[in-house]
Design an enzyme around this catalytic site. Structure first.
Site, short mmCIF file in Angstrom:
data_model
loop_
_atom_site.label_atom_id
_atom_site.label_comp_id
_atom_site.label_asym_id
_atom_site.label_seq_id
_atom_site.Cartn_x
_atom_site.Cartn_y
_atom_site.Cartn_z
N ARG A 102 37.77 -30.89 11.43
CA ARG A 102 36.67 -30.71 12.39
C ARG A 102 37.18 -29.84 13.52
O ARG A 102 38.16 -30.20 14.20
CB ARG A 102 36.18 -32.06 12.92
N HIS A 161 27.75 -28.13 9.24
CA HIS A 161 28.14 -29.53 9.03
C HIS A 161 27.70 -29.90 7.60
O HIS A 161 26.80 -30.72 7.40
CB HIS A 161 27.46 -30.41 10.08
N CYS A 210 21.50 -37.11 12.71
CA CYS A 210 22.88 -37.20 12.22
C CYS A 210 23.71 -38.17 13.05
O CYS A 210 24.75 -38.65 12.59
CB CYS A 210 23.51 -35.82 12.20
N ARG A 239 26.97 -41.02 4.36
CA ARG A 239 28.10 -40.11 4.57
C ARG A 239 29.28 -40.54 3.67
O ARG A 239 29.94 -39.73 3.05
CB ARG A 239 28.56 -40.15 6.04
N1 NVA Z 1 25.40 -30.66 16.68
C1 NVA Z 1 26.25 -31.80 16.98
C2 NVA Z 1 26.46 -32.61 15.74
C3 NVA Z 1 27.29 -33.85 15.93
C4 NVA Z 1 27.51 -34.60 14.65
C5 NVA Z 1 27.57 -31.31 17.53
O1 NVA Z 1 28.09 -30.30 17.03
O2 NVA Z 1 28.07 -31.90 18.48
N1 CP Z 2 27.19 -37.22 12.34
C1 CP Z 2 28.49 -37.09 12.66
O1 CP Z 2 29.18 -36.19 12.21
O2 CP Z 2 28.94 -38.05 13.52
P1 CP Z 2 30.39 -38.11 14.18
O3 CP Z 2 30.46 -37.03 15.22
O4 CP Z 2 30.48 -39.49 14.76
O5 CP Z 2 31.40 -37.86 13.10
#
Ligand code: NVA
Ligand code: CP
Length: 309
Positions: free
Chosen positions: A107, A134, A268, A296
Site C-alpha cells: 500500500r 484499489h 469501502c 475482502r
Molecule cells: N480513497 C480512500 C480509500 C480508503 C480505503 C483513500 O485512498 O484513502
Molecule cells: N477499504 C480499505 O481498504 O480499508 P483499510 O484502509 O482499513 O484497509
C-alpha cells in the site's frame, strides 16, 4: 475444484487491468468456495510480506487472516522500523524480499512505486491501494453485488464521490464484467480520462460507462449505490476545501429512495459518517457495507491462491 486459469501464477496484480474477464470470474467463484468452506488449499511455508506506507485496518487484517487461513504466514514490514522508511532503493528491497517472501502486498502513494517493486521483484506484487487504484477492494465489491443479485449482468452500479482510486478500480472491473458503472462527482473530480477511455475500450457496449456531475440523475434505476471518503489518505490538508466542493454528494435516505427499491449501498470504509454517507444509511437495511468488508478476506484468499499455485 481445479485451480485454473494457471495464467495468474506468479503474476502481479498492480491494477484491475491486469486480469481478464475469465480470471475475474474465476476469482469470484473461488472466493465463494472459500467463503462457503467448499475449498481448501495448504500454503504451509509460504510467506506474504505486507508493506504499508499508509494506514489500514481492513486490507492489512484481511490479508493476514486470508494467508493464515491458507496455512501460510505474513510478515508486516513496517516502513518505519525497516530500512524502507530510510529510503533504501526499491530495487534493492524488492530483490532481497523476493528471496525471503513468496508474495508482497503493498500500500503506497504513487502507482509508479508499485511498478518499481514489480520490476525488480521475482515474486508477485499485489496492489493493496495506491492513489491510483484499489483493485482488491473492487474484487470484494463485485463479490458482494454478485451475492446480492445472483447475476451481475444488467445491474447498474452508481458511485458517488471522488473519481480516484476506488472509483478507478470499480470502473475497470465494470468494464471487465460488462456491468454498467455510473460515476457522479463534483466538477474537477472526475476519473482520469485516459483510464476511462481504456476501460471503455473493453466494454462491448460503450454506453455502459457514464461519468456525470449530477448524482440525482445518476441514481435513478441503480441497483447499487457506492461511495468513499471525500478526502483520501494523503489529502488531509484538502479536507476543508473538498467538504465544500462535495456538498450535495452525500448518500442519504432521500438519495437511496431515488434508486431501485431493492438497491444496496456499499462503502469501502473507513467512512466519515454524515459526510459522504449518513449514519442512517450505513446502518440501514440497504447497507451491505460490513458484508463487503468481510468479502475482502474471501477474495484475497482466492487471489493469493491463484498467484501462488
Ligand atoms: N480513497 C480512500 C480509500 C480508503 C480505503 C483513500 O485512498 O484513502
Ligand atoms: N477499504 C480499505 O481498504 O480499508 P483499510 O484502509 O482499513 O484497509
Amino acid at each position: 475444484m481445479t485451480i485454473k486459469p494457471k495464467k495468474l501464477k506468479n503474476k502481479s496484480f498492480l491494477s484491475a487491468f491486469d486480469i481478464s474477464n475469465q480470471e475475474f470470474i474465476h476469482i469470484l467463484e473461488l472466493a465463494e468456495k472459500f467463503k462457503n468452506k467448499e475449498f481448501t488449499i495448504n500454503f504451509q511455508g509460504k510467506v506474504l510480506g505486507l508493506i504499508f506506507d499508509k494506514s489500514s485496518t481492513r486490507t492489512r487484517v484481511s490479508f493476514q487472516v486470508a494467508m493464515s487461513r491458507l496455512g501460510g504466514t505474513t510478515i508486516d514490514l513496517n516502513p518505519n522500523t525497516s530500512q524502507i522508511g530510510r529510503g533504501e532503493p526499491i530495487k534493492d528491497t524488492a530483490r532481497v524480499l523476493s528471496r525471503y517472501c513468496d508474495v508482497l502486498a503493498i500500500r503506497t502513494f504513487k502507482q509508479s512505486v508499485l511498478g518499481e517493486y514489480a520490476k525488480w521483484a521475482t515474486i508477485p506484487i499485489i496492489n493493496a491501494l495506491t492513489d491510483w487504484e484499489h483493485p482488491c477492494q473492487a474484487l470484494a465489491d463485485f463479490l458482494t453485488i454478485k451475492e446480492e443479485f445472483g447475476e451481475l449482468k444488467g445491474k447498474v452500479i452508481t458511485y458517488i464521490g471522488d473519481g480516484n482510486n476506488v472509483a478507478n478500480s470499480l470502473i475497470i472491473c465494470g468494464a471487465l464484467l460488462e456491468v454498467e458503472v455510473r460515476v457522479a462527482c463534483p466538477k474537477g473530480y472526475e476519473p482520469d480520462p485516459d483510464l476511462v477511455n481504456k476501460a471503455r475500450e473493453i466494454y462491448s457496449n460503450k454506453s455502459l460507462l457514464k461519468i456525470t456531475n449530477d448524482p440525482l440523475a445518476a441514481v435513478s434505476g441503480s441497483n447499487v449505490l457506492y461511495t468513499d471518503v471525500w478526502s483520501s489518505m494523503g489529502e488531509e490538508n484538502q479536507k476543508e476545501q473538498k467538504d465544500k466542493e462535495f456538498n450535495g454528494f452525500t448518500i442519504d435516505t432521500d438519495l437511496v429512495g431515488k434508486a431501485n427499491k431493492d438497491a444496496i449501498v456499499l462503502h469501502c470504509l473507513p467512512a466519515y459518517r454524515n459526510k459522504e454517507i449518513t449514519e442512517e444509511v450505513i446502518d440501514s437495511k440497504n447497507s451491505r457495507i460490513f458484508q463487503q468488508a468481510e468479502n475482502r478476506m474471501h477474495v484475497q484468499q482466492a487471489l493469493l491462491t491463484l498467484l501462488l499455485s
